[in-house]
Design a protein around this motif. Structure first.
Motif, mmCIF file in Angstrom:
data_model
loop_
_atom_site.group_PDB
_atom_site.id
_atom_site.type_symbol
_atom_site.label_atom_id
_atom_site.label_comp_id
_atom_site.label_asym_id
_atom_site.label_seq_id
_atom_site.Cartn_x
_atom_site.Cartn_y
_atom_site.Cartn_z
ATOM 1 N N SER A 360 -4.703 2.265 -3.000
ATOM 2 C CA SER A 360 -5.594 3.062 -2.162
ATOM 3 C C SER A 360 -4.805 3.781 -1.075
ATOM 4 C CB SER A 360 -6.656 2.167 -1.531
ATOM 5 O OG SER A 360 -7.448 2.895 -0.618
ATOM 6 N N LEU A 361 -3.831 3.091 -0.499
ATOM 7 C CA LEU A 361 -2.978 3.711 0.520
ATOM 8 C C LEU A 361 -2.206 4.882 -0.064
ATOM 9 C CD1 LEU A 361 -1.743 3.638 3.360
ATOM 10 C CD2 LEU A 361 -0.034 2.026 2.469
ATOM 11 N N GLN A 362 -1.680 4.697 -1.266
ATOM 12 C CA GLN A 362 -0.920 5.773 -1.906
ATOM 13 C C GLN A 362 -1.799 6.984 -2.197
ATOM 14 O OE1 GLN A 362 0.895 4.723 -5.686
ATOM 15 N NE2 GLN A 362 2.547 6.158 -5.335
ATOM 16 N N VAL A 363 -3.017 6.750 -2.653
ATOM 17 C CA VAL A 363 -3.936 7.851 -2.933
ATOM 18 C C VAL A 363 -4.255 8.617 -1.657
ATOM 19 C CG1 VAL A 363 -6.297 8.392 -3.629
ATOM 20 C CG2 VAL A 363 -4.924 6.837 -5.006
ATOM 21 N N ARG A 364 -4.505 7.906 -0.573
ATOM 22 C CA ARG A 364 -4.822 8.568 0.692
ATOM 23 C C ARG A 364 -3.654 9.424 1.172
ATOM 24 N NH1 ARG A 364 -8.979 6.623 4.133
ATOM 25 N NH2 ARG A 364 -10.317 5.078 3.129
ATOM 26 N N ILE A 365 -2.461 8.878 1.074
ATOM 27 C CA ILE A 365 -1.277 9.605 1.548
ATOM 28 C C ILE A 365 -1.051 10.855 0.714
ATOM 29 C CG2 ILE A 365 1.241 9.475 1.698
ATOM 30 C CD1 ILE A 365 0.861 6.513 2.486
ATOM 31 N N GLU A 366 -1.140 10.743 -0.606
ATOM 32 C CA GLU A 366 -0.931 11.901 -1.471
ATOM 33 C C GLU A 366 -2.036 12.937 -1.297
ATOM 34 O OE1 GLU A 366 -0.558 10.302 -5.375
ATOM 35 O OE2 GLU A 366 1.509 9.608 -5.072
ATOM 36 N N ALA A 367 -3.259 12.470 -1.041
ATOM 37 C CA ALA A 367 -4.364 13.406 -0.830
ATOM 38 C C ALA A 367 -4.173 14.216 0.445
ATOM 39 C CB ALA A 367 -5.691 12.651 -0.770
ATOM 40 N N GLY A 379 13.359 -9.667 -7.590
ATOM 41 C CA GLY A 379 14.509 -10.403 -7.109
ATOM 42 C C GLY A 379 15.399 -9.648 -6.144
ATOM 43 N N TYR A 380 15.109 -8.362 -5.926
ATOM 44 C CA TYR A 380 15.990 -7.564 -5.066
ATOM 45 C C TYR A 380 15.242 -6.836 -3.952
ATOM 46 C CZ TYR A 380 19.508 -8.365 -8.645
ATOM 47 O OH TYR A 380 20.394 -8.972 -9.519
ATOM 48 N N GLY A 381 14.061 -7.287 -3.614
ATOM 49 C CA GLY A 381 13.361 -6.709 -2.486
ATOM 50 C C GLY A 381 12.654 -5.408 -2.813
ATOM 51 N N THR A 382 12.092 -4.812 -1.778
ATOM 52 C CA THR A 382 11.279 -3.607 -1.931
ATOM 53 C C THR A 382 11.551 -2.648 -0.771
ATOM 54 O OG1 THR A 382 9.512 -4.876 -3.009
ATOM 55 C CG2 THR A 382 8.918 -2.712 -2.129
ATOM 56 N N GLN A 383 11.528 -1.351 -1.087
ATOM 57 C CA GLN A 383 11.598 -0.328 -0.046
ATOM 58 C C GLN A 383 10.532 0.714 -0.326
ATOM 59 O OE1 GLN A 383 15.417 1.436 0.732
ATOM 60 N NE2 GLN A 383 14.554 3.170 1.815
ATOM 61 N N VAL A 384 9.767 1.033 0.708
ATOM 62 C CA VAL A 384 8.707 2.026 0.603
ATOM 63 C C VAL A 384 8.967 3.108 1.652
ATOM 64 C CG1 VAL A 384 6.231 2.475 0.706
ATOM 65 C CG2 VAL A 384 7.063 0.286 -0.186
ATOM 66 N N ALA A 385 8.941 4.372 1.203
ATOM 67 C CA ALA A 385 9.135 5.499 2.116
ATOM 68 C C ALA A 385 7.882 6.369 2.088
ATOM 69 C CB ALA A 385 10.361 6.305 1.716
ATOM 70 N N VAL A 386 7.285 6.549 3.248
ATOM 71 C CA VAL A 386 6.076 7.368 3.379
ATOM 72 C C VAL A 386 6.436 8.625 4.159
ATOM 73 C CG1 VAL A 386 3.734 7.487 4.303
ATOM 74 C CG2 VAL A 386 4.591 5.339 3.340
ATOM 75 N N ARG A 387 6.081 9.790 3.603
ATOM 76 C CA ARG A 387 6.331 11.059 4.293
ATOM 77 C C ARG A 387 5.005 11.809 4.428
ATOM 78 N NH1 ARG A 387 10.792 9.990 1.241
ATOM 79 N NH2 ARG A 387 12.822 10.342 2.212
ATOM 80 N N LEU A 388 4.695 12.198 5.643
ATOM 81 C CA LEU A 388 3.435 12.879 5.909
ATOM 82 C C LEU A 388 3.689 14.050 6.854
ATOM 83 C CD1 LEU A 388 0.553 10.295 6.344
ATOM 84 C CD2 LEU A 388 0.500 12.335 4.947
#
Length: 388
Positions: A360-367, A379-388
């Motif tokens: 839902s967060l991804q849909v809102r950001i892309e919209a 096993g190697y973690g996660t990275q999330v980059a949000v650009r608005l």
């Protein structure tokens, strides 16, 4: 998600499509002329034109992939294709006939530009260029006349110009509809977000002025009773009231963070991080710049809160890194952890199963015209980059 990026690439960047198609076109020219085995009138000039054209095509491909291009670049680049092909035919002598099929491929690349009038203009120029090459070729060599099939080919090229223009018109109409739908979607998401923020503010105000004040008043009365009649049972009740008051304050802050509205996104994210910095089992690294009050700061704050909450619930991480900065006209939020990681493909599967938080967060950001890139591996973690 990968499929969506491919669709976006071909629908929003036609100049990139034509830049890619130009390279096999040059390869076809080289192959056709090399297998024809004929002598050129001006072999050195031919080699120079073709070499410069190939080098310019590669350089142009790099340029169009590095950033946005002006609108005129789309049709100007194809106009150069027509001129170069005519020039190659003019200096190629007997190899002219080998190059003629390339004329039929040019209008196709033009059709991707979503500009019907320019597509028709360049398509007509291709047909006229083809005819001019044959006239020049026949005048240059007395043994070569102007075969009747040339007129038929010119007719085919004219038809191809019309067909390409019609295709461009259809693509332009569909692109306009897609843009209109995206704008409607953006407005709906914006209104939905605004409604959520208003409802959260009203709920936070109700909790603050109602239950929280009642609870604090009850705690004060209990303090007076404890002073007159000390009792371990009353101490436990006081501790429970204190814990409940802290929880209510946290809920009020989460529903409507005053620091976000008053001071901006950066202080709000810093305050959000303080909730995690006090944990002894978690190291928090923050690299946040002052980004002021971005237009979509509420959504960015919500993204930071959702991502940190997911890490807290599911990642099992020992370290979190949060970044916030400006990049051109965009605000960039990055949240990374060293936890268990996951397969990003399960985001779509989670939606089908009813777990819609991250999706839902991804849909809102892309919209809202932004992007949310998820990079993770088990096993190697996660990275999330949000650009608005």
């Amino acid at each position: 998600m990968a499929r969506g990026r491919v669709v976006e690439f071909f629908t929003t960047q036609p100049i990139r499509v034509s830049a890619l198609l130009r390279l096999p076109l040059i390869g076809l020219i080289v192959v056709l002329v090399s297998v024809w085995e004929v002598d050129h009138w001006l072999p050195a000039v031919y080699a120079v034109i073709l070499g410069v054209y190939a080098a310019a095509a590669v350089l142009w491909l790099v340029v169009v992939f590095r950033g946005p291009m002006p609108p005129w670049a789309e049709w100007a680049s194809t106009g150069v294709d027509v001129l170069v092909l005519v020039a190659l035919c003019a200096v190629s002598g007997g190899a002219t006939a080998a190059l003629l099929p390339v004329f039929f491929l040019l209008p196709i690349s033009v059709a991707f530009q979503d500009r019907p009038m320019l597509t028709a203009l360049l398509g007509a120029s291709t047909a006229l260029g083809y005819l001019a090459v044959w006239i020049f070729y026949s005048k240059r060599d007395d043994n070569i006349g102007l075969p009747n099939i040339v007129y038929m080919h010119v007719g085919f090229l004219a038809w191809l110009a019309v067909a390409s223009a019609a295709l461009s018109f259809v693509l332009a109409r569909r692109s306009a509809r897609v843009r209109a739908l995206l704008e409607v979607r953006r407005r709906l998401v914006s209104e939905s977000t605004r409604a959520d923020d208003l409802r959260n503010a009203e709920l936070a105000e109700h909790l603050h002025d109602g239950p929280l004040q009642t609870l604090l008043a009850a705690r004060l009365e209990l303090d007076e009773i404890r002073e007159r009649h000390p009792d371990p049972g009353l101490d436990r009740v006081h501790a429970a009231l204190q814990e409940t008051a802290v929880g209510l304050r946290s809920t009020v802050t989460e529903l409507h963070p005053q620091v976000l509205a008053q001071l901006g996104l950066t202080p709000a994210v810093q305050e959000l991080l303080r909730q995690y910095e006090n944990r002894p089992d978690l190291t928090v690294r923050a690299d946040v710049e002052d980004v002021g009050h971005p237009k979509e700061q509420a959504l960015l704050y919500r993204a930071a809160r959702e991502l940190l909450a997911n890490i807290n619930k599911h990642a099992g991480a020992s370290a979190i890194t949060v970044g916030l900065c400006r990049s051109g006209d965009r605000t960039v939020l990055t949240v990374a952890d060293d936890g268990v990681g996951f397969d990003p493909a399960i985001v779509a599967q989670a939606v089908a199963e009813g777990h819609i938080g991250l999706a839902s967060l991804q849909v809102r950001i892309e919209a809202m015209g932004g992007t949310m890139a998820i990079s993770s591996e088990i096993g190697y973690g996660t990275q999330v980059a949000v650009r608005l």
